[in-house]
Design an enzyme around this catalytic site. Structure first.
Site, short mmCIF file in Angstrom:
data_model
loop_
_atom_site.label_atom_id
_atom_site.label_comp_id
_atom_site.label_asym_id
_atom_site.label_seq_id
_atom_site.Cartn_x
_atom_site.Cartn_y
_atom_site.Cartn_z
N GLN A 1 12.44 16.47 36.14
CA GLN A 1 13.17 17.42 35.31
C GLN A 1 12.46 18.77 35.28
O GLN A 1 13.07 19.84 35.42
CB GLN A 1 13.28 16.87 33.87
N HIS B 1 8.75 13.21 32.24
CA HIS B 1 9.98 13.43 33.02
C HIS B 1 9.69 14.50 34.08
O HIS B 1 10.22 15.62 34.01
CB HIS B 1 11.11 13.85 32.08
#
Ligand code: CP
Ligand code: NVA
Length: 317
Positions: A137, A134
């Protein structure tokens, strides 16, 4: 400014320390511009395809509003509606999208899908979360740590919970690259991939970071600047939910664990969405150390920075 034009963001492995710091500089500048009402239209006439196989609030909202604020045209493509791997080869979908869009965001299950989209589309592709990583993020997480503590090198981040999920893996890479000491605390069956730990330790020798893996929460958080957790059951792993609740119960972030940092300025981070009462208590989530909504807001600024830089539009016209 390092050279970003035309590049994808598939994981943080491909980005150097200097490049990550430079994207954070740009994100901080973009946050300041927006806070001061300075609106620019650096992406006028540009198009973004946003493909989502999994649910999203923050990532979708960040990509869509960031692109639109800059005058661009984002198009949401639900995995249930388009021919993604159904009736059409992924390579064919990618080549069609590459002819129609300037860039593509993908959120879904397989890291291979986002890699293939980049390979066949010929335009920058952004990983908005896969089972493995991710990366956008973690740019927001590093930006939040920079905002709270001024700089990254030498800071200490303790991640407590499911240590082998997308967020934990990307955090470990991001910390190793930027010189942040990273402690991941999880039961043995939920610790990060050993090959990733090895690669991160090699990177850490260059940046001065330390990478530690443990199953002892109290020891893990000692002297931490930040404690980070994520849901115990990630999207797509719902069958594991009951077992996770059993094995991860000792890893809940509560006031006692925050105090075990020994650092009165320690902050609490979470990528969200959170299941309050499971991985974090309501008291910590709502308490004075929590920076989770700054983190969520920073998704937008960091994602805007990535898109402007990779489209060669950070200066505007
Ligand atoms: N943190 C995060 O990726 O949130 P969403 O799932 O809402 O996009
Ligand atoms: N690890 C979580 C992150 C959600 C943003 C998941 O994959 O569901």
């Amino acid at each position: 400014m390092p050279h970003f034009t035309g590049r994808s963001l598939l994981s943080l492995w491909d980005y150097s320390r200097e490049e990550i710091e430079s994207l954070l500089d740009l994100a901080l500048q973009l946050k300041d511009e927006r806070a001061n009402g300075r609106r620019r239209r650096r992406l006028e006439g540009y198009t973004l395809a946003m493909i989502f196989e999994k649910r999203s609030t923050r990532t979708r909202a960040s990509f869509e509003t960031a692109f639109g604020e800059e005058g661009g045209y984002p198009v949401f493509l639900s995995g249930d509606d388009i021919h993604l791997g159904v009736k059409e080869d992924l390579a064919d979908t990618a080549r069609v999208l590459g002819r129609m869009f300037d860039c593509i965001e993908f959120r879904g299950f397989s890291q291979q899908t986002v890699e293939d989209l980049a390979r066949y589309s010929g335009v920058p592709v952004y990983n908005g979360l896969t089972d493995l990583y991710h990366p956008t993020q973690v740019l927001a997480d590093l930006m939040t740590i920079r905002e709270c503590f001024g700089s990254l090198p030498g800071k200490r981040l303790a991640y407590v919970g499911d240590g082998r999920n997308n967020v934990a893996h990307s955090l470990m890479i991001g910390c190793a690259k930027t010189g942040v000491h990273f402690v991941v605390c999880a039961p043995s069956q939920l610790q990060p991939r050993e090959d990733f730990v090895g690669r991160c330790r090699e990177l850490a020798t260059e940046t001065g970071a330390g990478i530690l893996v443990t199953d002892d929460p109290t020891a893990a958080v000692a002297n931490a600047h930040a404690i980070y957790t994520d849901v115990w059951t990630s999207m797509g792993e719902e069958a594991e939910a009951e077992e996770r609740k059993q094995v991860l119960r000792p890893y809940r972030v509560d006031d006692r664990l925050m105090a075990a940092t020994g650092n009165p300025d320690a902050i609490f981070l979470h990528c969200l969405p959170a299941v309050k009462g499971e991985e974090v208590t309501e008291a910590v989530f709502e308490g004075p150390a929590s920076r989770v909504f700054d983190q969520a807001e920073n998704r937008k600024h960091t994602i805007k920075a990535v898109m402007l830089a990779t489209l060669g539009r950070e200066q505007g016209s």
